[in-house]
Design an enzyme around this catalytic site. Structure first.
Site, PDB file in Angstrom:
ATOM      1  N   CYS A 140       0.276  -1.271   0.052  1.00  0.00           N
ATOM      2  CA  CYS A 140      -0.173   0.037  -0.421  1.00  0.00           C
ATOM      3  C   CYS A 140       1.164   1.136   0.059  1.00  0.00           C
ATOM      4  O   CYS A 140       0.437   2.264  -0.486  1.00  0.00           O
ATOM      5  CB  CYS A 140      -0.855  -0.033   1.431  1.00  0.00           C
ATOM      6  SG  CYS A 140      -2.356  -1.082   1.266  1.00  0.00           S
TER       7      CYS A 140
ATOM      8  N   HIS B 231      -9.044   3.141  -1.763  1.00  0.00           N
ATOM      9  CA  HIS B 231      -7.199   2.984  -1.870  1.00  0.00           C
ATOM     10  C   HIS B 231      -7.352   2.311  -3.252  1.00  0.00           C
ATOM     11  O   HIS B 231      -7.779   0.703  -2.811  1.00  0.00           O
ATOM     12  CB  HIS B 231      -7.841   2.018  -0.376  1.00  0.00           C
ATOM     13  CG  HIS B 231      -6.291   2.030  -0.351  1.00  0.00           C
ATOM     14  ND1 HIS B 231      -5.165   2.351  -0.653  1.00  0.00           N
ATOM     15  CD2 HIS B 231      -5.585   0.832   0.856  1.00  0.00           C
ATOM     16  CE1 HIS B 231      -3.880   1.571   0.051  1.00  0.00           C
ATOM     17  NE2 HIS B 231      -4.560   0.616   1.103  1.00  0.00           N
TER      18      HIS B 231
ATOM     19  N   CYS C 252      -0.129   2.796   6.543  1.00  0.00           N
ATOM     20  CA  CYS C 252       0.239   1.737   7.054  1.00  0.00           C
ATOM     21  C   CYS C 252       0.676   0.630   5.289  1.00  0.00           C
ATOM     22  O   CYS C 252       0.726   1.047   4.485  1.00  0.00           O
ATOM     23  CB  CYS C 252      -0.474   0.986   7.557  1.00  0.00           C
ATOM     24  SG  CYS C 252      -2.139   0.564   7.209  1.00  0.00           S
TER      25      CYS C 252
END
Length: 412
Positions: A92, A367, A397
């Site tokens: 991510c 996301h 994160c």
């Protein structure tokens, strides 16, 4: 050492990341990436033959997203063949890392003009098939014995239990995310960076955010069933390991309460984003006006078993590198992978909620993994300018228990 200036930032709208359902699902990842690569060059009249590199982030580098999406997308965008490209994976966090690598190259004097960003097609079939997921490869028993790594949602629920963060608190954060995103969209705060996406035949694919649910209420969120409880106890292999047992292997006393669901977790979407960075010398010589400078970048590792706890130490590290305090930061973008991540960040650092994700976050907007970090930097830059504020910090994160972080400063 020279500075790294941010000249511009742009992104696509986020489309619902489900095959056959989202507006971007039929777009090839190279074409989606090329959309923002073309836009960033055209908006700034860039001679792409002078771009030293395209630093691109894509987490699932399989299928249509494989084979160096950065280079292939630059070619698709019509960039001069002399412009090289690379693709990285920090799960991510790759979008932040792409910008950090571009900035580091410029500051070190190894480059003068770099495009950085990322793309992720969450709707792409096969992106999580065996051989694609990597992190949750249940056959990797050697690493599992040393660092058991569970599923992200189960980790989020475990952290909430360990930190005493309630379902009500996470639902309230999710509601605020939706409310702020709705306000930002209504006021056109994203228009400066938003680039429409077109189909091959020239018809419009998407020119607005597809994921937000502005009608969200606390009552509606409270009615949603937890998403990860059943998943937590499904056998992963012949030894009977489960996602719950992987956490209990290291934290035997944690009593996991399942509180995360579709309404307080990040949305699954498609999207791409790009930033143009330049050295001051190159920018001045070519009449480019900088919008911001990169103050500092940092990376942080934390416990891979809980996976999601690195943003707080990453923020502390990047502040230390910059010689700044929390009070020197006007705005924060903390990726809402799960509500507990942002809630824990606010609580641990005692940050004013009015400074965090002021235009909504991934719970409302979605996301797109490898693209999200670059999107957040662009969103932060636009908001610093809108408010006349000075500095902002972005962190998020990443799987494996990591978090990159970056501080930027607006330039007049």
């Amino acid at each position: 050492m020279t500075e790294a200036w941010i000249i511009d930032a742009c992104r696509t709208p986020r489309g619902i990341g489900k095959a056959g359902k989202g507006a971007l699902a039929s777009i090839h990842p190279q074409q989606l990436s090329a959309t923002v690569l073309s836009a960033i060059a055209e908006r700034n009249r860039v001679d792409t033959g002078e771009v030293d590199d395209v630093v691109w982030s894509t987490s699932a580098q399989v299928g249509a997203q494989g084979r160096d999406l950065g280079r292939m997308s630059a070619l698709d965008a019509g960039y001069d063949v002399r412009c090289s490209g690379m693709t990285l994976d920090r799960f991510c966090g790759g979008g932040i890392s792409a910008v950090a690598i571009a900035a580091a190259s410029i500051r070190a004097g190894m480059a003068d003009l770099v495009v950085a960003g990322g793309c992720e097609m969450m709707s792409m079939p096969g992106r999580t098939q065996p051989g694609a997921a990597g992190l949750n490869d249940v056959g990797n028993l050697r690493l599992r014995a040393r660092h058991p790594q569970s599923q992200q949602g189960v980790c989020a629920d475990a952290i909430a239990a360990m930190e005493g963060i309630s379902r009500e608190a996470t639902d309230r954060l999710a509601l605020v995310s939706q409310q702020r995103a709705a306000e930002a969209i209504a006021e056109g705060r994203f228009k400066n960076s938003l680039v429409p996406v077109y189909h091959e035949d020239g018809t419009l694919a998407l020119d607005h955010e597809e994921f937000p649910r502005p009608g969200t209420t606390l009552e509606g969120l409270a009615s949603l069933k937890p998403s990860f409880e059943a998943m937590a106890d499904q056998p992963l292999d012949e030894r009977g390991a489960t996602y719950r047992s992987l956490i209990l292997q290291k934290y035997p006393d944690v009593d996991i309460k399942f509180i995360h669901h579709a309404g307080n977790s990040s949305g699954v979407v498609d999207g791409a984003a790009a930033l143009l960075l330049a050295s001051p010398e190159y920018a001045r010589a070519h009449g480019m006006k900088p919008r911001a400078r990169v103050v500092a970048c940092a990376n942080m590792g934390d416990d891979p078993t809980l996976m999601l706890n690195a943003p707080v130490p990453a923020a502390r590290r990047v502040l230390a590198k910059a010689g700044l305090e929390l009070g020197d930061i006007d705005l924060f973008e903390i990726n809402e992978a799960f509500a507990v991540v942002t809630e824990k960040f606010i609580r641990d650092l005692e940050v004013d909620r009015g400074k965090v994700n002021v235009n909504g976050g991934a719970i409302a907007l979605g996301h797109p993994i490898g693209a999200t970090g670059a999107m957040l930097i662009g969103t932060l830059l636009d908001e610093l300018e809108r408010r006349g504020a000075r500095r902002g910090l972005v962190t998020m994160c990443a799987s494996g228990g990591m978090a990159p972080a970056i501080i930027i400063e607006r330039l007049d």
